[in-house]
Enzyme design. Structure first.
Site, PDB file in Angstrom:
ATOM      1  N   GLU A  47       0.817  -1.109   0.221  1.00 35.03           N
ATOM      2  CA  GLU A  47      -0.066  -0.116   0.160  1.00 35.03           C
ATOM      3  C   GLU A  47       0.779   1.497   0.003  1.00 35.03           C
ATOM      4  O   GLU A  47       0.425   2.257  -0.504  1.00 35.03           O
ATOM      5  CB  GLU A  47      -0.981   0.150   1.157  1.00 35.03           C
ATOM      6  CG  GLU A  47      -2.070  -1.060   1.222  1.00 35.03           C
ATOM      7  CD  GLU A  47      -2.895  -0.936   0.184  1.00 35.03           C
ATOM      8  OE1 GLU A  47      -2.953   0.287  -0.386  1.00 35.03           O
ATOM      9  OE2 GLU A  47      -3.465  -1.999  -0.533  1.00 35.03           O
ATOM     10  N   CYS A 213     -17.860   1.284 -20.271  1.00 35.01           N
ATOM     11  CA  CYS A 213     -18.999   1.054 -19.532  1.00 35.01           C
ATOM     12  C   CYS A 213     -19.571  -0.253 -19.642  1.00 35.01           C
ATOM     13  O   CYS A 213     -20.389  -0.831 -18.976  1.00 35.01           O
ATOM     14  CB  CYS A 213     -19.831   2.112 -19.744  1.00 35.01           C
ATOM     15  SG  CYS A 213     -19.192   3.762 -19.289  1.00 35.01           S
ATOM     16  N   CYS A 216     -18.788  -2.873 -17.142  1.00 35.17           N
ATOM     17  CA  CYS A 216     -18.861  -2.483 -15.819  1.00 35.17           C
ATOM     18  C   CYS A 216     -20.242  -2.943 -15.508  1.00 35.17           C
ATOM     19  O   CYS A 216     -21.250  -2.555 -15.872  1.00 35.17           O
ATOM     20  CB  CYS A 216     -18.873  -0.900 -15.944  1.00 35.17           C
ATOM     21  SG  CYS A 216     -19.279  -0.336 -14.005  1.00 35.17           S
TER      22      CYS A 216
END
Length: 372
Positions: A47, A213, A216
């Site tokens: 991270e 999209c 998605c």
DNA sequence: TATCCGTGGGA
DNA sequence: TTCCCAAGGAT
């Protein structure tokens, strides 16, 4: 209770979470090096390396680092000088210094084990709210949100949040939204899959440019998709204020003619005719002397012109050139009759100046021509 | 709260 | 070429 406005009642927060979890398990990333472990040390290391740094850049550094510092204890016991070579080239070197400090802090105050509480994690060096959330979720399954660049992109598009996400008010809204979404989710959720899924969506279908999209799982209820705003959200960073430049322009007059120069094709106002332009009054004055003008130019009222990338302050200087020829040798330097101005290819501010000369009654009185 | 911190990639 | 941005945090 959060205080952000709720202009998007159509979205269903619970379905948002469960849809992302399902999608992540089927279509998300599962083979990133730091996904193979539940070791908080390795998750934390990844991270930190991933802050403002792309996955493809991090992977090699991550492996090299772990060969040399396989455990938090090994890192904590090392000198900072031994750590830095393993960060060289990654950038943001305060991350490496804080990494080392953090390892020692975890060793000293948490018995060598990362705490589970996101607030305690976020109190450690180099760990902010979002990184703390990711560590807690991935390492310990703590039900807590993150808000990194990927999540900001998914949230702003899906919920239709406008305003630059780097703005503190907008970021606060996004955090509140992220908390509310989790609060509304089912009692038991795979928080790691949800967190990873948000990032996988943000770096995959919901990419910054030209999002896919059709791939998605949220597109059917996405605000940006519905309104065709995929390329307007997230709201881009406001452009820095345009710089202000200034120049001086010479109005050389003779017998109701004005002297103009044709600008080079490249650069601003390419190919147009314009008044001779100078950075400063001294350069303008010496140009006049070169041309045999014996009297001093008079300063006229200035004007400002706005371009896309800068503002230009123009200070005109006017002078008569008695006895000057109206024939010039160079084709790009010519005298033009003032009355001819409507037909000339002039930049807008120059046209304004010349038009004022041709119609003196329309502007404030120009300085009196030279008395000699 | 706005700015700084690094490097690499894409349009 | 230039600009924006990338798994942000510290000051």
């Amino acid at each position: 209770m959060s205080s952000y406005p709720r202009p998007y009642p159509a979205q269903n927060p619970s379905a948002f979470v469960t849809t992302i979890i399902q999608w992540q398990k089927q279509h998300g990333r599962h083979h990133l090096p730091w996904q193979k472990t539940g070791d908080a040390y390795r998750i934390w290391l990844s991270e930190i390396m991933l802050q403002q740094t792309q996955v493809s850049t991090v992977i090699d550094y991550y492996h090299r680092f772990l060969v040399r510092f396989p455990t938090l204890q090994a890192l904590a016991q090392a000198d900072q000088a031994d750590v830095m070579p393993y960060w060289a080239g990654l950038g943001y070197y305060a991350r490496a210094r804080n990494l080392h400090k953090c390892a020692q802090a975890v060793q000293a105050t948490h018995g060598g084990r990362f705490p589970e509480d996101p607030e305690l994690i976020a109190a450690l060096p180099g760990i902010g709210r979002s990184t703390a959330g990711a560590i807690a979720a991935f390492a310990y399954g703590v039900r807590t949100p993150i808000m990194d660049g990927n999540v900001k992109r998914v949230f702003t598009r899906y919920f239709g949040v406008t305003g630059y996400p780097g703005n503190s008010v907008v970021e606060k809204t996004l955090w509140a939204l992220a908390h509310d979404v989790l609060d509304a989710a089912p009692a038991t959720v795979d928080i790691a899959a949800y967190t990873q899924g948000l990032m996988d969506l943000g770096s995959g279908p919901c990419a910054r440019r030209n999002p896919a999209c059709e791939q998605c799982p949220l597109s059917h209820s996405c605000h940006a998709r519905k309104h065709g705003l995929q390329n307007q959200l997230p709201t881009p960073k406001p452009r820095a204020e345009v710089p202000l430049r200034s120049c001086h322009m010479l109005i050389l007059l003779h017998d109701d003619h004005v002297f103009l120069e044709q600008r080079p094709d490249s650069g601003i106002w390419g190919g147009l005719w314009s008044l001779p332009e100078f950075d400063d009054p001294e350069a303008l004055a010496s140009y006049c002397v070169q041309r045999g003008v014996t009297t001093a130019p008079q300063r006229m009222g200035g004007l400002q012109h706005v371009f896309t990338h800068f503002k230009l302050d123009i200070t005109p200087w006017q002078v008569n050139a008695p006895g000057a020829t109206t024939r010039e040798a160079e084709p790009q330097k010519q005298w033009f009759a003032l009355q001819q101005w409507p037909t000339l290819a002039l930049p807008a501010p120059v046209k304004k100046i010349i038009a004022g000369l041709a119609q003196p009654s329309l502007i404030s009185a120009p300085a009196e021509p030279d008395a000699g």
